[in-house]
Design a protein around this motif. Sequence first.
Motif: not given
Length: 143
Positions: A36-56
């Motif tokens: 659960p922790g690994a899957v949640a961290m992967l989701a956080a990294v993906v959400a970070f990358a996608l939302s930052l990409w949208g901003s950039l």
Amino acid sequence: MLATISFFALAVFGLGALSVATDSDIITVPGLGQVPGAVAMLAAVVAFALSLWGSLRRSHPSFLAAPAVGLAAALAHLVVMWIAVAAASGDLIVATVVAGDLVRGGASLVLLIAAAIAAWGGIALRRTRAQHPQWPWERDEQE
């Protein structure tokens, strides 16, 4: 890419430091394992990358996007953690307790701050149009 790696590194460091400072595990439910922790961290990294990409994508991104990117990463982690714990344990109450402990214990705040710092760095790199360093004689060829 550098900002995403920075977020992951800051998050791992911050969660480790929180665990050491409070002398407790981030997730204290026995028998859940690491999935659960690994899957949640992967989701956080993906959400970070996608939302930052949208901003950039904008020509002149705003630093005001950094808190929003941080919030997106922290919420993605929390939601996916809840789903992963519910799937692993089969108990919605346990999943809710784990999610509540992440918020109450400070882990979600650590992720929010790590994501906001890394997003700010990524936005700063984009705004300055940073490039690979070059030797002086490499610049002469371009002029």
